[in-house]
Design a protein around this motif. Sequence first.
Motif, PDB file in Angstrom:
ATOM      1  N   ALA A 323      94.160  -9.025 121.934  1.00  0.00           N
ATOM      2  CA  ALA A 323      93.139  -9.141 122.055  1.00  0.00           C
ATOM      3  C   ALA A 323      92.765 -10.722 121.916  1.00  0.00           C
ATOM      4  N   ARG A 324      93.279 -10.978 121.340  1.00  0.00           N
ATOM      5  CA  ARG A 324      92.164 -12.883 120.494  1.00  0.00           C
ATOM      6  C   ARG A 324      93.378 -13.768 121.159  1.00  0.00           C
ATOM      7  N   VAL A 325      94.847 -12.986 120.814  1.00  0.00           N
ATOM      8  CA  VAL A 325      96.055 -14.142 121.658  1.00  0.00           C
ATOM      9  C   VAL A 325      95.825 -14.139 122.814  1.00  0.00           C
ATOM     10  N   VAL A 326      96.631 -13.316 123.579  1.00  0.00           N
ATOM     11  CA  VAL A 326      96.633 -13.127 124.666  1.00  0.00           C
ATOM     12  C   VAL A 326      95.331 -13.495 125.760  1.00  0.00           C
ATOM     13  N   MET A 327      94.104 -12.522 125.489  1.00  0.00           N
ATOM     14  CA  MET A 327      93.153 -11.488 126.377  1.00  0.00           C
ATOM     15  C   MET A 327      91.679 -12.495 126.477  1.00  0.00           C
ATOM     16  N   GLY A 328      92.333 -13.815 124.901  1.00  0.00           N
ATOM     17  CA  GLY A 328      90.481 -14.689 124.276  1.00  0.00           C
ATOM     18  C   GLY A 328      89.390 -14.127 124.249  1.00  0.00           C
ATOM     19  N   THR A 329      89.774 -12.766 123.531  1.00  0.00           N
ATOM     20  CA  THR A 329      88.657 -11.675 123.071  1.00  0.00           C
ATOM     21  C   THR A 329      88.794 -11.016 122.148  1.00  0.00           C
ATOM     22  N   ASN A 330      87.249 -10.973 121.354  1.00  0.00           N
ATOM     23  CA  ASN A 330      87.222 -10.402 120.042  1.00  0.00           C
ATOM     24  C   ASN A 330      86.864  -8.698 120.624  1.00  0.00           C
ATOM     25  N   ASN A 331      87.230  -8.493 121.537  1.00  0.00           N
ATOM     26  CA  ASN A 331      86.877  -7.419 122.029  1.00  0.00           C
ATOM     27  C   ASN A 331      87.775  -5.959 121.840  1.00  0.00           C
ATOM     28  N   VAL A 332      87.541  -6.063 120.509  1.00  0.00           N
ATOM     29  CA  VAL A 332      89.376  -4.765 119.822  1.00  0.00           C
ATOM     30  C   VAL A 332      87.989  -4.185 118.545  1.00  0.00           C
ATOM     31  N   ASP A 333      88.044  -2.726 119.363  1.00  0.00           N
ATOM     32  CA  ASP A 333      87.516  -1.859 117.928  1.00  0.00           C
ATOM     33  C   ASP A 333      88.338  -0.643 117.869  1.00  0.00           C
ATOM     34  N   HIS A 334      87.392   0.303 116.884  1.00  0.00           N
ATOM     35  CA  HIS A 334      88.386   1.468 117.292  1.00  0.00           C
ATOM     36  C   HIS A 334      87.820   2.809 116.502  1.00  0.00           C
ATOM     37  N   CYS A 335      88.213   3.698 116.152  1.00  0.00           N
ATOM     38  CA  CYS A 335      87.130   4.611 116.405  1.00  0.00           C
ATOM     39  C   CYS A 335      85.876   5.103 115.036  1.00  0.00           C
ATOM     40  N   THR A 336      86.467   3.593 114.010  1.00  0.00           N
ATOM     41  CA  THR A 336      85.744   3.661 113.114  1.00  0.00           C
ATOM     42  C   THR A 336      84.418   3.485 113.444  1.00  0.00           C
ATOM     43  N   GLY A 579      83.205  -9.999 118.606  1.00  0.00           N
ATOM     44  CA  GLY A 579      82.871  -8.717 119.948  1.00  0.00           C
ATOM     45  C   GLY A 579      82.361  -7.389 120.459  1.00  0.00           C
ATOM     46  N   LEU A 580      82.731  -7.138 121.209  1.00  0.00           N
ATOM     47  CA  LEU A 580      82.197  -5.465 121.628  1.00  0.00           C
ATOM     48  C   LEU A 580      81.998  -4.287 120.631  1.00  0.00           C
ATOM     49  N   VAL A 581      81.521  -3.954 120.204  1.00  0.00           N
ATOM     50  CA  VAL A 581      82.281  -2.530 119.589  1.00  0.00           C
ATOM     51  C   VAL A 581      82.279  -1.511 121.116  1.00  0.00           C
ATOM     52  N   VAL A 582      82.678  -0.298 120.595  1.00  0.00           N
ATOM     53  CA  VAL A 582      83.714   0.527 121.309  1.00  0.00           C
ATOM     54  C   VAL A 582      82.580   0.641 121.958  1.00  0.00           C
ATOM     55  N   THR A 583      81.059   1.364 122.555  1.00  0.00           N
ATOM     56  CA  THR A 583      79.526   1.550 122.668  1.00  0.00           C
ATOM     57  C   THR A 583      79.777   1.136 123.027  1.00  0.00           C
ATOM     58  N   GLU A 584      79.322  -0.828 123.131  1.00  0.00           N
ATOM     59  CA  GLU A 584      79.298  -1.228 124.339  1.00  0.00           C
ATOM     60  C   GLU A 584      80.212  -1.598 125.151  1.00  0.00           C
ATOM     61  N   MET A 585      81.427  -1.728 124.597  1.00  0.00           N
ATOM     62  CA  MET A 585      82.283  -2.210 125.450  1.00  0.00           C
ATOM     63  C   MET A 585      82.316  -0.611 126.425  1.00  0.00           C
ATOM     64  N   THR A 586      81.623   0.524 126.550  1.00  0.00           N
ATOM     65  CA  THR A 586      81.422   1.662 127.451  1.00  0.00           C
ATOM     66  C   THR A 586      79.931   1.631 128.661  1.00  0.00           C
ATOM     67  N   GLU A 587      79.313   0.723 128.101  1.00  0.00           N
ATOM     68  CA  GLU A 587      78.806   0.370 128.549  1.00  0.00           C
ATOM     69  C   GLU A 587      78.533  -0.859 129.613  1.00  0.00           C
ATOM     70  N   GLY A 588      79.584  -1.722 128.545  1.00  0.00           N
ATOM     71  CA  GLY A 588      80.448  -2.658 129.473  1.00  0.00           C
ATOM     72  C   GLY A 588      80.758  -2.612 130.460  1.00  0.00           C
ATOM     73  N   CYS A 589      81.115  -1.801 130.945  1.00  0.00           N
ATOM     74  CA  CYS A 589      82.170  -1.001 132.000  1.00  0.00           C
ATOM     75  C   CYS A 589      81.223  -1.172 133.449  1.00  0.00           C
ATOM     76  N   PHE A 590      79.253  -0.886 133.000  1.00  0.00           N
ATOM     77  CA  PHE A 590      78.577  -0.373 133.891  1.00  0.00           C
ATOM     78  C   PHE A 590      78.403  -1.894 134.193  1.00  0.00           C
TER      79      PHE A 590
END
Lengths: 890, 676
Positions: A323-336, A579-590
């Motif tokens: 995410a950080r090196v290739v995709m240029g984003t901190n949008n990485v999260d997990h179930c925590t 970056g975005l957290v899990v739930t924000e990423m879900t919202e980000g899909c819209f």
Amino acid sequence: MKLTIDGRGVEVAAGAMVLDAVNRLRIPLPQLCKDPDRAPLGACRTCLVHVDGQRGLPASCHLPARDGMVVDTRHPDAVKARRAVLDLTWSMLTPGEGRDGFGQVGEAAGHHALAAPSHAAHRRFPVDLSKSFFVLDREACILCGRCTTACDDVQLIGAISLIGRGHDMRVGVAGDGLMSSSVCTSCGQCVATCPTGALRPKEVPAPVAREVETTCPYCGVGCGLNLKVRQDGRLAVMADDVPGNDSSLGTLCVKGRFGTGFVHSPDRITVPMVKRDGEWIQVTWDEALDDAADGLARNRGRFGAFASAKATNEDGYIIQKLARVVMGTNNVDHCTRLCHSPSVEAMLTSMGSGATSNSYQDYEEAGCLMVVGADASANHPVIAIRLRRAVSRGARLIVVNPKRIELCEQADLWIQERPGTDVALFNAMAKVVLDENLANLDFIRSRTEGFEAWAASLGPYTLDYAEEITGVPRAAIVDAARWYARPAFAGSCLIWGMGITQHVNGTANAHALLNLALASGQMGFAGSGISPLRGQNNVQGCGDAGAIPTNLPGYADYSPASLARFEKAWGVRPPARPGLVVTEMTEGCFDGTIRALYVVGENPMLAEPDLNHVAKALRQLDCLIVQDLFMHETAELAHVFLPAAAFAEKDGTFTNSERRVQRVRKAIEPPGQARADWWITSELAKRVSLRLGLVAPGFDFTHPSEIFDEMAGLWPAIGGLSYARLEAGGIQWPCPAADHPGTRFLYGEDFPTGRARFVPLSQGETAAELPDRDYPFVLNTGRLLYHWHGGTLTRRVEGLLELAPRLEIAVNPADARRLGLGEGGALSVISRRGELHGYAHVTEAVRPGAIFVPFVKLADSAANFLTNSAHDPSSKIPEYKVCAVRLERV
Amino acid sequence: MSDWRAAVLAFPRERTWLLPALQVVQHELRWIPADALGEVASHLRVPLSEAYGVATHYPEFRLTEPAKRIVRVCTGVSCRIRGGLDLLKALEAVAHPDVTLEPLDCAFNCSVAPVVEVDGACHGRVGIRELGRVLNTPPHPALSRSGGEGPSGLPLPSGERVGVRGGSYADLARHAESLARPGLTLILAVGSCSLAVGAADTLAALHEEVVRRSWSARIVTAGCGGLCWAAPVVTIVTQDGESRLLPHATADRIPALLDAAAAERIEPNPGVGDFLGHQRRELTARCGLVDPGDIADAIRRGGYAALADALSRRDPLAVIETVKAAGLRGRGGAYFAAALKWEGARNARGAPAYLIVNAEEGEPGIFKDRHIMEGDPHRLLEGALLAAFASGSSRIILYIHGEAHLSAQRMAHAVEDARRWGLLGDRILASDFSVGVEIRRGAGGFVLGEETALMESLEGRRAMPRPKPPFPTEAGLFGRPTVINNVETLFAVPLIVARGAEWWAALGRGHGTKCFGLSGHVARAGMVEVEMGATLRDLLDRIGGGVPGGRGLTGAVLGGPSGIIVPPRDLDEPLVPGGRVNPGTGGIVALDETVSVRDVVRTLLDFNTRESCGKCTPCREGTARLRDMLDSEAPLDHLAVAELSEVVRLASLCGLGQAAPLSILSALREFPSELR
């Protein structure tokens, strides 16, 4: 000490028994009642030996070794007596199906030239088949007491016991009923220790080729697991425990012991797949990875990754690096995000570290344990053992939970607060601590800041107010405060779970707990501490590895200095914006913020709240890549499916709830073309880099140990760790140097922030959605002992499904009466967002007006179709624990 | 909430209270229903199956509801050979749905055999013709329950409250003296034995007669002086201190006996003379005379003087040295040097240290500890306090057999009195020594005689011996240093401390005196004390008066179910620890020529089989196989019996298992023709 046994010299440590010396020389000597990992029972009397200069024939299992002792196991008197005792023992047994050779009895008889028993067996018992994984067959039982010791003294469950006395004694349960009528949790500790096969797995025995020690893939306790690999390459249904594991001390729960069979599930996806015209087709790895890489490359900057707390540290590290090196984003999260993000956030704010401060060992040494919103017996069964052990040693146990959980049986005090009122409750407790001069003023003065302001903020939290808001009698609040702040001996441990965090005020709840702990000074010494119990096997490690949008690996922040440090290591400067957290990423899909999503070992379509909404979100994506074992609910919506190896099929490390980094070892080959996650992600990263024209992306790993070394180089807390060191057993971070022993508890001297911070807070709205006329019930969700999370893994283990086959919805008897619901009656639960079907379990465990639904998917629906996506503003955790529903009889 | 619920909930939520809580339930309900077991388990945080395992382990707990009345007939050796089996048969013939009829292994009232227990009340010397009367005795509430009022139905004597707590022994002695009331005293020996043969009626008759005669006399209820065969026994002490012993003082004979006494026409009973004259009653000298309910009486007779002296010297090691020099060995049957245990516990790490008084006398045929507790509880308590002082123990636990109600009641009363008089608790007699005393009750189970099994039961577990090491002195009860001594052992301590090691060592070939319960076919059954080295002939003939009815003697069971059967040719062997004939725990049952040795052996073996704790294979399986062999129609294979017995003896975990085959081994050796 040096001894001579059968003419051979042997050396043993002080405190060893003669039997230890005998075993060291591998001299065959029967030892039917001796569990190699437990204290001697002295019951079977088959290890008798002759000792020069000593009268009689002592049992070597409880005969202390002395220097210069001369022992003869082959002395005719000893052999004769053992033979006679073995004869009496064998005479207890009736031959029959499944009783071939009676295990160690048969072996020992063979060594003693005993062809057949002299007497016919007295005892007649039908085989108890009532448990799913194993049988209790008393006609093969020699009453050695190993199983009952395992059940009562090791697991402290007490489902089975020796019943009756004298010749009438038998292994059984209360009232001489079936095993299934007892509190047996199928942990299998008894089966593992049984020397004769009286307790034996139902699985038809198969020859075992090898055993591989690894770490359990289920909850965050991190138990040592010894997988038995059969000659046909499959895992035996029953795994063994690892006595030398410092986290589990040779215990396991039902899921670890019997629940690894999912790796052989026939519906494992073993070939890469891509979706063409809405149909899945099997492709080569190249095709699948290229497809995936295309999708990611065209969505750089609009990308998100869900890492997996079920995967290894190395897997998590590689994903965040992608995410950080290739995709240029901190949008990485997990179930925590969905479990302990409020705890981590609050602890980071207050103390500067988001981890459990202490060790399981501290629970056992504590004088008081306060367990808040955590059902350890169901979710962390091996920790529950240690809690029970503490109670049996005299520790006070306080359970704070709106639901009556199993631990309440053991508790000295059960506080049943109204859902969502935790801040009021803990603020009131803290006020008692201050008002009664129970606070640790030295600690407050020298180790904390912000005390005055916080203390002043407690004014409104009088006992009257708290009693009214929380529904907890004032006396209980006072008792809990006194016991916690000033335990009768040692310190107090504060242990909490999702009941605190999964609320719109989750972070405030966590802060309220931390404030109480700080005011009482209950951390930083043996027998004290603060512990958020981690739900997944590697939720600690996944965060440590940096698979969180708020921090770089090792919880490094986005300051220029740390960005520079990572740039130096990676050759690419990570983005500076969180970056975005899990739930924000879900919202980000819209809204198009997220167009490509890489979901590894997660099933948001079961785990997230308000699932209908999530499905809609995921359908918006240009590219959804799922990397997993099964075609689960989320995978069905994906464009590319990458088949991953399961925990037993790869190497790596997990970090458990007490910060112990432990090895995961490959026991079997992945099925078909499935590959380890770190390999898949690395390959993907390389292909995306190629498409984006990035140079030297740093994904050329040949073994996960290389990834671990890179992590260790970036995070001083694990700087002293390496695979080589971990071979000898797990080590708790911080472990900054190769000669550092690891750290049992944090904050003994200071806090990462210098001083710990009190954070004033007030009781807000109890929940985002409260019951009303249309939806009059409060829904609470959680887990079950026999299923793990949504059940993606455990539903694929037949015996577990047999133990919990259908969705049971806990309903208070008063409500059940009103609704005309009987035990087992079918019902629907309906919220504003969805509906599910289940069966009533009528129980006082829930308050009137409250229901409890496990979020495992046991039918066509799941609890999270009902739950509310309303979330805690700071940690963004959704409010799984409270929403309004109505019940309908079906 | 019913009484038992409230009582159960009053216990701390710790497993150690499992037996007491179950006892409360059974006391209230006469049995333990499943729901009550569940409540106890839940409150004490003991898993239900474990609680069930414990409840089914102890023979006294009933898990099925009994009929309205419970009749138990003792079938122990002493009773069965004196008609107990006939009583059982007669009762079985008239079975009634309102009656639960059960055989009983031992009522521990062997000296008044045969014994029938009706709703908890013991009736001794019951003939077939008396059965009707015995059964029709209305159930006595106090008799059927443990605790509360005295099981005899007698009011508990009220202890004197004194304000001398923390004062000196001289203050106590002065106070005790001030309470003395000289004058005519009628002392009635009231023990379990005499209560079973009418002592309560005698007491009523004494009161009635004293009033009728307008005598100014004090009536004292003492314990049994050992003359169970002559019970009820009244001792008249005149103003001048002269005493006259009236044997066979049943209620109907009281007027005549008092008339005779008043006229000084009491003929000395030659039996009494022989019975007492051939004994050496040192430890038991106060039994039958001292009022167990009156600590002042005990103090006037020298009670607690040894303790006071030892405390004033502040030298526990001196007590150890004295007892070591005296050579006092444990009277539980193992004869281990008592002072070594004290020394071991004193030197062990860990606090608190416990002193357990093993008053769980559970071997059929042995009842001497009950007599000691009933007869002179303060001497036992003083001995326990001295041992606690010597061993550095701060807690004393009196573990008393679950059915020894009179012993428990008298000990409880003595403890309460001693507490009031400042002889227990903090800083006893103004010294640095503090100790607490607690009474716990067993629930049956012969194996409680094994020290570690007893500790397991105190911890709320099944009474199963632990492997040793660790030994109790290092890690015993709750893992703490623990001394466990038999009642009789501690009973000897005050006299040894008071009179010195030499006095004791000069007695009984260096072994002091020993108490025995005599029963079976002997003319004068009772509790006797002789010097060690006395022979069975001394005990059975000179003291016991020989076999009644002029029949011959087949032998004697020595030591109960762990003991041996001594043949006539060994009657003149001195009984000394380590000698050819070991005195054992102190129970002797004489067998006349009509007795079947095979039946006796079978009885003892059957008891051992049923009472095996079940833990270790040789004892649990071996005894059952031996019993099978005895029960078989086939001729007994002596070699097979001997070999199997030898394995049980050699391989069993605890002393009780190791001793389980001794009776059959001795019978094989000495009475081979009886075992065909």
